[in-house]
Design a protein around this motif. Structure first.
Motif, PDB file in Angstrom:
ATOM      1  N   ILE A  96       0.935  -1.466   0.410  1.00  0.00           N
ATOM      2  CA  ILE A  96      -0.142   0.023  -0.414  1.00  0.00           C
ATOM      3  C   ILE A  96       0.920   1.151  -0.222  1.00  0.00           C
ATOM      4  CG2 ILE A  96      -1.884  -1.064   0.956  1.00  0.00           C
ATOM      5  CD1 ILE A  96      -0.616   0.478   3.441  1.00  0.00           C
ATOM      6  N   PHE A  97       0.404   2.350   0.061  1.00  0.00           N
ATOM      7  CA  PHE A  97       1.079   3.720  -0.574  1.00  0.00           C
ATOM      8  C   PHE A  97       0.584   4.686   1.349  1.00  0.00           C
ATOM      9  CE2 PHE A  97       0.902   2.346  -4.428  1.00  0.00           C
ATOM     10  CZ  PHE A  97       2.434   2.807  -4.844  1.00  0.00           C
ATOM     11  N   ARG A  98       1.897   5.319   1.336  1.00  0.00           N
ATOM     12  CA  ARG A  98       0.906   5.991   3.044  1.00  0.00           C
ATOM     13  C   ARG A  98       0.771   7.430   2.205  1.00  0.00           C
ATOM     14  NH1 ARG A  98       6.271   4.285   6.395  1.00  0.00           N
ATOM     15  NH2 ARG A  98       6.618   3.716   4.611  1.00  0.00           N
ATOM     16  N   LYS A  99      -0.045   8.565   2.775  1.00  0.00           N
ATOM     17  CA  LYS A  99      -1.056   8.986   2.517  1.00  0.00           C
ATOM     18  C   LYS A  99      -0.639   9.775   3.212  1.00  0.00           C
ATOM     19  CE  LYS A  99      -4.370   9.859  -0.027  1.00  0.00           C
ATOM     20  NZ  LYS A  99      -6.261  10.337  -0.716  1.00  0.00           N
ATOM     21  N   VAL A 100       0.035  11.811   2.919  1.00  0.00           N
ATOM     22  CA  VAL A 100      -0.025  12.377   4.229  1.00  0.00           C
ATOM     23  C   VAL A 100       0.594  13.896   3.216  1.00  0.00           C
ATOM     24  CG1 VAL A 100       2.136  10.425   5.938  1.00  0.00           C
ATOM     25  CG2 VAL A 100       3.172  11.966   3.471  1.00  0.00           C
ATOM     26  N   ILE A 101       0.302  14.631   4.201  1.00  0.00           N
ATOM     27  CA  ILE A 101       0.621  15.998   3.695  1.00  0.00           C
ATOM     28  C   ILE A 101       2.451  16.771   4.787  1.00  0.00           C
ATOM     29  CG2 ILE A 101      -0.355  18.480   3.837  1.00  0.00           C
ATOM     30  CD1 ILE A 101      -2.749  17.440   4.125  1.00  0.00           C
ATOM     31  N   VAL A 102       3.176  17.084   3.324  1.00  0.00           N
ATOM     32  CA  VAL A 102       4.215  17.656   3.885  1.00  0.00           C
ATOM     33  C   VAL A 102       3.714  19.238   3.815  1.00  0.00           C
ATOM     34  CG1 VAL A 102       6.390  17.631   3.513  1.00  0.00           C
ATOM     35  CG2 VAL A 102       5.342  15.970   2.833  1.00  0.00           C
ATOM     36  N   ILE A 103       4.333  19.828   5.239  1.00  0.00           N
ATOM     37  CA  ILE A 103       4.003  20.868   5.209  1.00  0.00           C
ATOM     38  C   ILE A 103       5.787  21.711   5.673  1.00  0.00           C
ATOM     39  CG2 ILE A 103       3.642  23.173   7.072  1.00  0.00           C
ATOM     40  CD1 ILE A 103       1.175  21.427   8.013  1.00  0.00           C
ATOM     41  N   LEU A 104       6.517  22.644   4.483  1.00  0.00           N
ATOM     42  CA  LEU A 104       7.414  22.690   4.538  1.00  0.00           C
ATOM     43  C   LEU A 104       7.642  23.968   5.323  1.00  0.00           C
ATOM     44  CD1 LEU A 104      10.345  22.017   1.652  1.00  0.00           C
ATOM     45  CD2 LEU A 104       9.404  24.027   2.501  1.00  0.00           C
ATOM     46  N   ASN A 105       8.263  25.169   6.029  1.00  0.00           N
ATOM     47  CA  ASN A 105       8.921  26.314   6.433  1.00  0.00           C
ATOM     48  C   ASN A 105       9.902  26.676   5.356  1.00  0.00           C
ATOM     49  OD1 ASN A 105       9.313  28.444   7.524  1.00  0.00           O
ATOM     50  ND2 ASN A 105       9.723  28.074   8.843  1.00  0.00           N
ATOM     51  N   PRO A 106      10.087  27.333   4.357  1.00  0.00           N
ATOM     52  CA  PRO A 106      11.130  27.967   3.462  1.00  0.00           C
ATOM     53  C   PRO A 106      11.663  28.625   4.116  1.00  0.00           C
ATOM     54  CG  PRO A 106       8.842  28.948   2.743  1.00  0.00           C
ATOM     55  CD  PRO A 106       9.122  27.934   3.656  1.00  0.00           C
ATOM     56  N   GLN A 119      15.567  17.400  -3.000  1.00  0.00           N
ATOM     57  CA  GLN A 119      16.830  16.961  -3.601  1.00  0.00           C
ATOM     58  C   GLN A 119      16.656  15.882  -2.816  1.00  0.00           C
ATOM     59  OE1 GLN A 119      20.109  19.704  -4.355  1.00  0.00           O
ATOM     60  NE2 GLN A 119      18.787  21.282  -5.346  1.00  0.00           N
ATOM     61  N   LYS A 120      16.354  15.647  -1.059  1.00  0.00           N
ATOM     62  CA  LYS A 120      17.051  14.655  -0.643  1.00  0.00           C
ATOM     63  C   LYS A 120      16.136  13.907  -0.271  1.00  0.00           C
ATOM     64  CE  LYS A 120      22.039  17.063   0.703  1.00  0.00           C
ATOM     65  NZ  LYS A 120      22.577  17.337   1.595  1.00  0.00           N
ATOM     66  N   VAL A 121      15.356  14.413   0.226  1.00  0.00           N
ATOM     67  CA  VAL A 121      14.567  13.815   1.486  1.00  0.00           C
ATOM     68  C   VAL A 121      12.769  13.298  -0.229  1.00  0.00           C
ATOM     69  CG1 VAL A 121      12.858  14.225   2.991  1.00  0.00           C
ATOM     70  CG2 VAL A 121      14.586  14.832   3.296  1.00  0.00           C
ATOM     71  N   GLN A 122      12.532  14.335  -0.851  1.00  0.00           N
ATOM     72  CA  GLN A 122      11.587  13.510  -1.099  1.00  0.00           C
ATOM     73  C   GLN A 122      11.651  12.397  -2.150  1.00  0.00           C
ATOM     74  OE1 GLN A 122      10.015  16.678  -4.410  1.00  0.00           O
ATOM     75  NE2 GLN A 122       7.305  16.257  -4.513  1.00  0.00           N
ATOM     76  N   PRO A 123      12.539  12.085  -3.297  1.00  0.00           N
ATOM     77  CA  PRO A 123      12.513  11.430  -4.025  1.00  0.00           C
ATOM     78  C   PRO A 123      12.980  10.197  -2.327  1.00  0.00           C
ATOM     79  CG  PRO A 123      14.125  13.033  -4.524  1.00  0.00           C
ATOM     80  CD  PRO A 123      13.672  13.098  -3.408  1.00  0.00           C
ATOM     81  N   THR A 124      13.369   9.983  -1.616  1.00  0.00           N
ATOM     82  CA  THR A 124      13.850   8.446  -0.924  1.00  0.00           C
ATOM     83  C   THR A 124      11.939   8.081  -0.821  1.00  0.00           C
ATOM     84  OG1 THR A 124      15.734   8.927  -0.270  1.00  0.00           O
ATOM     85  CG2 THR A 124      13.883   8.108   1.637  1.00  0.00           C
ATOM     86  N   LEU A 125      11.268   9.411   0.077  1.00  0.00           N
ATOM     87  CA  LEU A 125      10.468   9.519   0.275  1.00  0.00           C
ATOM     88  C   LEU A 125       9.017   9.032  -1.098  1.00  0.00           C
ATOM     89  CD1 LEU A 125       9.093  11.984   3.187  1.00  0.00           C
ATOM     90  CD2 LEU A 125      10.099   9.652   2.856  1.00  0.00           C
ATOM     91  N   GLU A 126       9.391   9.348  -2.011  1.00  0.00           N
ATOM     92  CA  GLU A 126       8.118   8.760  -2.744  1.00  0.00           C
ATOM     93  C   GLU A 126       8.731   7.190  -3.188  1.00  0.00           C
ATOM     94  OE1 GLU A 126       9.321  11.965  -6.092  1.00  0.00           O
ATOM     95  OE2 GLU A 126       7.555  12.426  -4.836  1.00  0.00           O
ATOM     96  N   LEU A 127      10.182   7.000  -3.511  1.00  0.00           N
ATOM     97  CA  LEU A 127      10.044   5.201  -3.697  1.00  0.00           C
ATOM     98  C   LEU A 127       9.328   4.556  -2.122  1.00  0.00           C
ATOM     99  CD1 LEU A 127      13.349   5.735  -5.674  1.00  0.00           C
ATOM    100  CD2 LEU A 127      10.864   6.181  -6.305  1.00  0.00           C
ATOM    101  N   SER A 128       9.703   5.079  -1.268  1.00  0.00           N
ATOM    102  CA  SER A 128       8.840   4.062  -0.082  1.00  0.00           C
ATOM    103  C   SER A 128       7.571   4.123  -0.422  1.00  0.00           C
ATOM    104  CB  SER A 128      10.050   5.316   0.723  1.00  0.00           C
ATOM    105  OG  SER A 128      11.857   5.253   0.718  1.00  0.00           O
ATOM    106  N   GLY A 129       6.906   4.360  -1.043  1.00  0.00           N
ATOM    107  CA  GLY A 129       5.499   4.658  -0.823  1.00  0.00           C
ATOM    108  C   GLY A 129       4.745   5.746   0.111  1.00  0.00           C
ATOM    109  N   PHE A 130       5.254   6.662  -0.294  1.00  0.00           N
ATOM    110  CA  PHE A 130       4.156   7.956  -0.116  1.00  0.00           C
ATOM    111  C   PHE A 130       4.166   9.043  -0.640  1.00  0.00           C
ATOM    112  CE2 PHE A 130       7.322   7.223   4.299  1.00  0.00           C
ATOM    113  CZ  PHE A 130       6.281   7.933   4.940  1.00  0.00           C
ATOM    114  N   MET A 131       2.666   8.956  -1.239  1.00  0.00           N
ATOM    115  CA  MET A 131       1.807   9.940  -1.499  1.00  0.00           C
ATOM    116  C   MET A 131       1.470  10.923  -0.839  1.00  0.00           C
ATOM    117  SD  MET A 131      -0.996   7.189  -3.552  1.00  0.00           S
ATOM    118  CE  MET A 131      -1.250   8.764  -4.636  1.00  0.00           C
TER     119      MET A 131
END
Length: 446
Positions: A96-106, A119-131
């Protein structure tokens, strides 16, 4: 017929995964040797032996590296292979995929959180099943507004905060202020440390860099954590926290540091601390606390009952309140041992505190003067501050702090400043085991 040198055959048959440079170079070499072997007429048995050895080597590498991501082999492999292993461990296992909301403080930290995440976090989370649905904050309090109004069906697996302890605190207060509190409080919070101060995730989960945080989120798991409330009694305003509340010198520095936020970033605390140290005022407080009874069993109530009853002090133990009154350089009410993510020594302010022990830890630093304050901070760097004769340490359930006279009446909660008006009284109470963090500490997951 051409002959194949012994060195070429030995290179094809040799296997040592820990001494190999990386997986990519090995795969590239094998492919090159295959193409070269195709142009050379080899004996049938030798070709079969080379093919079997190549397949066995690739299987061994995958098995060895996917068994435990915390082994030394993971550090020697390139990042994309680690990501693929994470994908195999999460998506393939759960299906299954995990659906989350990411709140980013720029604007957190050195304003590099956006680059770090994409660049470093989003690719890992996407390939790990996070939507993921990524939302960047545009103003102070934006994360609070998002957490208090978001449709929970769009993020059933949690909210991930990219920033420091401040944005986590905003999300927590947004969730606890909702009408559907019983559902909102069950929503776990994930943390990608990218702010000025990341004490919470470093203390509770043992993480202080974004890449390790992404790996921990990919592995899954939930960590329960106590939640405390700070109420301004006269106004009836309540604020929630996960790390600590503090009064006196540190709260005064926190207020002064806001003037330097835009220009100095994380260094604003150092500048504000030096300036306030050179013009150190006197702080007078009246502190009332209810000691924790070791024999008392704390019954966990339903979520709604705890949130309705936490503002009132324990009326059955009113006679057990203890009062301290006088000059204090600092008052700290800690939910865990509060280890700062920055610094070489990583000292802890409350070494006896645990994030899920059902109690608060109160530290009182008596007295006034720059010499005493300087000695306290030097001893704190080496975790010797509890040995000082003017420092007291207590396990408590409730704390009341009232500034006296012209003493600074502000209160700091998880890096956020709460300002009082006039004769303010702050009341700290504990809500046992209400918070949930995404991920587990490395020692607990091993």
């Amino acid at each position: 017929m051409k002959q194949v040198s012994c060195s070429v055959v030995n290179k094809c048959l040799a296997y040592n995964p820990c001494l190999s440079r990386n997986y990519y170079q090995r795969s590239h070499t094998v492919k090159l040797q295959r193409s070269q072997a195709g142009q050379i007429i080899l004996p049938r048995k030798l070709r079969k032996s080379m093919l079997w050895q190549t397949n066995f080597t690739q299987r061994q590498i995958a098995t060895h590296c996917s068994s435990d991501l915390s082994t030394s082999c993971r550090e020697e492999l390139p990042s994309y292979l680690t990501v693929n292993v994470l994908k195999d461990q999460s998506c393939a296992r759960q299906g299954i995929f995990r659906k989350v909301i990411v709140i980013l403080n720029p604007n957190s930290g050195f304003r590099s959180s956006r680059e770090v995440f994409y660049q470093k976090v989003q690719p890992t989370l996407e390939l790990s099943g996070f939507m993921m649905q990524v939302v960047e904050t545009a103003y102070a309090g934006h994360a609070h507004a998002l957490a208090s109004t978001v449709d929970l069906s769009t993020c059933p697996d949690g909210i991930i905060c990219v920033g420091g302890d401040g944005i986590v605190n905003e999300v927590l207060n947004g969730l606890l202020g909702r009408d559907d509190l019983e559902e909102a409080i069950q929503l776990p919070i994930g943390i990608i440390p990218a702010g000025s101060e990341n004490s919470l995730v470093w203390t509770v989960l043992g993480i202080r860099d974004p890449v390790s945080a992404a790996t921990t989120l990919a592995k899954g798991g939930i960590t329960p954590i106590d939640v405390f409330s700070v109420k301004r009694t006269q106004a009836g305003i309540t604020h929630f926290g996960l790390t600590a509340s503090y009064y006196g010198f540190v709260a005064d520095v926190l207020q002064l540091s806001e003037k330097f936020r835009l220009h100095f970033g994380p260094f604003r605390y150092v500048i504000a601390g030096v300036l306030k140290f050179l013009s150190l005022p006197q702080y007078r407080f009246e502190v009332n606390y209810l000691p924790l009874s070791p024999r008392r069993n704390h019954k966990l109530l339903p979520v709604t009952e705890k949130c309705n009853d936490h503002l009132a002090a324990d009326s059955s133990a009113e006679d057990n309140w203890v009062t301290r009154k006088g000059e204090f350089l600092g008052i700290f009410v800690c939910n865990h041992f509060c280890k700062p993510a920055q610094g070489l020594l990583s000292p802890v302010i409350a070494p006896k505190a645990q994030h899920n022990d059902g109690s608060l830890d109160l530290i009182l630093v008596h007295g006034s003067g720059r010499l005493r304050l300087f000695c306290f901070f030097i001893a704190y760097q080496f975790c010797w501050h509890l040995l000082l004769p003017y420092v007291e340490y207590f396990k408590v359930k409730h704390v009341k702090v009232r500034p006296i006279g012209k003493t600074h009446n502000g209160c700091g909660v998880d890096g956020e400043l709460l300002l009082g008006e006039g004769q303010t009284e702050w009341q700290c109470s504990l809500l046992p085991a209400q918070g949930r963090l995404l991920g587990r500490h490395r020692s607990a997951s091993e």
